[in-house]
Design an enzyme around this catalytic site. Structure first.
Site, PDB file in Angstrom:
ATOM      1  N   ASP A 122       0.849  -1.180   0.000  1.00 45.65           N
ATOM      2  CA  ASP A 122       0.000   0.000   0.000  1.00 45.65           C
ATOM      3  C   ASP A 122       0.896   1.245   0.000  1.00 45.65           C
ATOM      4  OD1 ASP A 122      -2.147   1.710  -0.005  1.00 45.65           O
ATOM      5  OD2 ASP A 122      -3.172   0.792   1.690  1.00 45.65           O
ATOM      6  N   GLU A 149     -10.144   7.476   4.289  1.00 49.02           N
ATOM      7  CA  GLU A 149      -9.097   6.911   5.145  1.00 49.02           C
ATOM      8  C   GLU A 149      -9.145   7.520   6.553  1.00 49.02           C
ATOM      9  OE1 GLU A 149      -5.413   5.747   3.203  1.00 49.02           O
ATOM     10  OE2 GLU A 149      -6.157   6.573   1.329  1.00 49.02           O
TER      11      GLU A 149
HETATM   12  C1  BGC Z   1      -5.066   3.198   0.334  1.00 56.26           C
HETATM   13  C2  BGC Z   1      -5.453   2.179  -0.700  1.00 56.26           C
HETATM   14  C3  BGC Z   1      -5.369   2.780  -2.068  1.00 56.26           C
HETATM   15  C4  BGC Z   1      -3.976   3.325  -2.282  1.00 56.26           C
HETATM   16  C5  BGC Z   1      -3.761   3.955  -3.626  1.00 56.26           C
HETATM   17  C6  BGC Z   1      -3.763   3.866   0.001  1.00 56.26           C
HETATM   18  O1  BGC Z   1      -3.491   4.907   0.881  1.00 56.26           O
HETATM   19  O2  BGC Z   1      -4.977   2.583   1.591  1.00 56.26           O
HETATM   20  O3  BGC Z   1      -6.731   1.680  -0.436  1.00 56.26           O
HETATM   21  O4  BGC Z   1      -5.692   1.826  -3.030  1.00 56.26           O
HETATM   22  O5  BGC Z   1      -3.708   4.311  -1.310  1.00 56.26           O
HETATM   23  O6  BGC Z   1      -4.325   5.191  -3.693  1.00 56.26           O
HETATM   24  C1  BGC Z   2      -3.382   9.842  -2.373  1.00 54.96           C
HETATM   25  C2  BGC Z   2      -4.221   8.681  -1.996  1.00 54.96           C
HETATM   26  C3  BGC Z   2      -3.515   7.933  -0.954  1.00 54.96           C
HETATM   27  C4  BGC Z   2      -3.195   8.836   0.224  1.00 54.96           C
HETATM   28  C5  BGC Z   2      -2.467   8.113   1.289  1.00 54.96           C
HETATM   29  C6  BGC Z   2      -3.109  10.690  -1.158  1.00 54.96           C
HETATM   30  O1  BGC Z   2      -2.312  11.774  -1.481  1.00 54.96           O
HETATM   31  O2  BGC Z   2      -4.009  10.574  -3.353  1.00 54.96           O
HETATM   32  O3  BGC Z   2      -4.460   7.852  -3.081  1.00 54.96           O
HETATM   33  O4  BGC Z   2      -4.289   6.863  -0.573  1.00 54.96           O
HETATM   34  O5  BGC Z   2      -2.480   9.950  -0.169  1.00 54.96           O
HETATM   35  O6  BGC Z   2      -1.979   8.930   2.306  1.00 54.96           O
END
Ligand code: BGC
Ligand code: BGC
Length: 595
Positions: free
Chosen positions: A289, A490
């Site tokens: 991830d 998130e």
């Molecule tokens: C998330 C994932 C996501 C990935 C890509 C991560 O922070 O936990 O679910 O697919 O970012 O954006």
């Molecule tokens: C991204 C997301 C990712 C997240 C994680 C963002 O900047 O766009 O896809 O999951 O950061 O911290």
């Protein structure tokens, strides 16, 4: 680009093609295949220069302007660059299409998984996967980071809505259905199908079981925390969706940013290699991830060594690809990561690229571009919206509403705001409010549903005193208040207090005396605490995060379709009942829903 080799021969068995290709690859090219960088941090030229294997668009990794055509052109640009490299290994482009191809302005946006958990319709979940695949392929994208098969046990978690349910069996059924839709297969892997994308079953494992306050990485609270359960519970509650997904043809799994006990999942050799790849026979590849490898050890080199040796095959870097590649190269040269581990990872990644047919057809299908956001797709989304609605209270048969009620007051910004009804992971990572993408709202649906004789007054703040031809004391026959959480994604959505916001309570207090019957519709990524307000409401509908087709809500309010949704999470009476394992009699139990 070299021609005439076995790996280029579409008739040769995939094992032969992999063997032939691997033999030709330098260490740098192998490590390039294991590297995934976000589009905002890499150019097509750099992809070619470093033979990068994968690019992603995370939430908000969008081209400017954001249109289906610019997406297609952007992805094509990266792919063309990859094909110009010495071996011409096609790129695997991935995107967070978690409720439709949700980054793309104009794409259909489906209800978030929590709504599909209420609808409990596996065929529908599968169709949603198929449509998402088509819209992704139209933009050249062959890999979608879904389904999330999290089994959330604490609704304070900001990712609760990404989970279909708190119930493992429901998650398993719907997760498998969505995966099969994306991969267009029944049971067996069929990645070669022209309307197929690779799914990413996430996040392995126990992401939904973390303890409040256990995040030590950043200022989020429960997201990316520690799952403090024993192996028996981990296997009973959180593992089954992965077991079923592997049987259903999962070829990619994303590792969770959470920890199990004292070890981060990305460092967990036992769970990644022994359980998943060994015991469960997972033969696809594991992607890390976002930045997860950075968190394993204060010493980045040590983190890279640990995670690759633990079984991570591709690393979502996502910013500084060179730093990762340099460290992994050094680790191989030092003998800290065996070359055999690198080759195993690359074999797994190449196998999927061959299965997807990328060497034969590396691009998307431009002829699908007009299908993005087309009416037929929106009709399926609207069906999902209708089926996801859970009727929690309906005193005196307030619902369904008759279409010729003389006067209706509608209040709440969320009644007329596509952004709020879509939630997080829509256009931007955190979502947004307003006209972020085309769609219909509840208000539009109400206006379409009522007769010519009905007067609909809308005021976001519920101030109806100045409503046309109305005295200040006049009341409407029906008031419809649409409430919503602010969009989040998130850990930004980790919340200690799930009581209805003060502003919502004030809005309700303004509208209540102005209507004979009050209908409350709630857009939220989880149950909210409404206990003290409920007696004031004649009817209450949990509408989750329905996506772009908000008018589907009105279709059910006015009885064009019946309420059919059942709660995918139990609905607590008070904060004391969260997390669920603390027990007590919930306000509404899991599976509840009036019809
Ligand atoms: C998330 C994932 C996501 C990935 C890509 C991560 O922070 O936990 O679910 O697919 O970012 O954006
Ligand atoms: C991204 C997301 C990712 C997240 C994680 C963002 O900047 O766009 O896809 O999951 O950061 O911290």
């Amino acid at each position: 680009m070299e021609q005439g080799h076995t790996y280029r021969d579409s008739q040769a068995p995939i094992v032969e093609r992999i063997r032939d290709l691997l033999d030709r690859m330098t260490l740098a090219e192998k490590i390039g295949q294991m590297t995934q960088v976000e589009n905002l941090s890499i150019t097509p030229n750099e992809v070619a220069q470093h033979a990068i294997g994968s690019v992603l668009s995370g939430g908000g990794g969008n081209p400017e302007p954001n249109t289906p055509e610019t997406w297609a052109a952007m992805v094509r640009g990266y792919q063309e660059a990859a094909l110009e490299t010495r071996l011409g290994i096609p790129l695997l482009y991935g995107a967070d299409a978690v409720h439709g191809h949700n980054n793309v302005r104009g794409a259909v946006v489906f209800p978030h998984n929590i709504g599909l958990g209420a609808a409990r319709d596996t065929l529908l979940a599968k169709r949603i996967g198929q449509i998402t695949a088509v819209e992704a392929l139209a933009t050249g994208i062959h890999w979608v980071f879904a389904p999330a098969v999290s089994v959330p046990q604490d609704i304070r978690w900001g990712r609760t809505y990404e989970g279909f349910s708190e119930d493992t069996d429901l998650v398993t059924q719907l997760g498998v259905a969505q995966l099969q839709g994306l991969q267009n297969a029944d049971g067996a892997t069929n990645l070669g199908h022209p309307r197929t994308v690779l799914g990413s079953v996430k996040h392995y494992v126990g992401d939904g079981g973390t303890t409040w306050g256990s995040n030590t990485t950043n200022d989020w609270v429960i997201d990316q925390g520690v799952t403090e359960v024993d192996e028996e519970v981990l296997r009973a509650v959180h593992l089954p969706p992965f077991v079923a997904a592997i049987e259903a043809g999962a070829r990619n799994i994303m590792v969770s940013l959470s920890s199990w006990g004292s070890l981060r999942m990305h460092a967990h050799r036992y769970l990644l290699t022994e359980v998943l790849k060994g015991e469960l026979g997972f033969a696809g590849f594991l992607v890390s991830d976002w930045q997860a490898v950075d968190y394993i050890d204060p010493d980045y080199y040590a983190g890279v060594v640990t995670s690759i040796n633990a079984g991570v095959d591709m690393v979502m870097v996502p910013y500084d690809g060179l730093r990762f590649m340099n460290n992994l190269t050094r680790a191989v040269e030092n003998g800290d990561v065996p070359l055999a581990r690198i080759e195993d990872a690359v074999r797994r990644i190449l196998a999927v690229k061959f299965e997807l047919g990328l060497f034969e057809q590396p691009f998307g299908d431009d002829s699908l571009l007009p299908l993005i956001g087309q009416q037929a797709h929106r009709d399926v989304a609207r069906e999902a919206v209708r089926k996801s609605l859970v009727l929690l209270k309906n005193d005196g048969d307030t619902l369904p509403l008759s279409s010729d009620i003389p006067r209706i007051f509608v209040a709440g910004q969320a009644a007329d705001d596509v952004g709020l009804q879509c939630g997080g992971w829509t256009i931007a990572w955190q979502g947004g409010s307003g006209d972020i993408t085309p769609g219909t709202t509840v208000l539009a649906g109400i206006r379409a549903a009522v007769s010519e004789n009905t007067v609909v007054h809308y005021d976001p703040d519920g101030n109806f005193d100045s409503a046309d031809a109305l005295g200040a004391e006049e009341v409407a026959d029906v008031g419809i208040v649409v409430l919503s959480e602010e969009p989040y994604a998130e850990g930004v959505g980790d919340r200690a207090d799930l009581n209805l916001a003060e502003a919502d309570a004030a809005l309700l207090a303004r509208v209540r005396p102005r209507c004979r019957k009050l209908v409350v519709v709630l857009f939220s990524g989880r149950p909210l605490i409404v206990t003290e307000h409920l007696s004031q409401w004649d009817a209450f509908v949990a509408a989750w995060l329905p996506g772009t087709e908000g008018d589907g809500v009105a279709q059910v309010l006015f009885g064009e379709y019946l309420f059919a949704g059942k709660l995918p999470y139990s609905w607590p009476r008070s904060m004391e009942q969260i997390p669920r394992k603390q027990g007590g009699d919930p306000l509404f139990p899991l599976g509840f829903g009036l019809s």
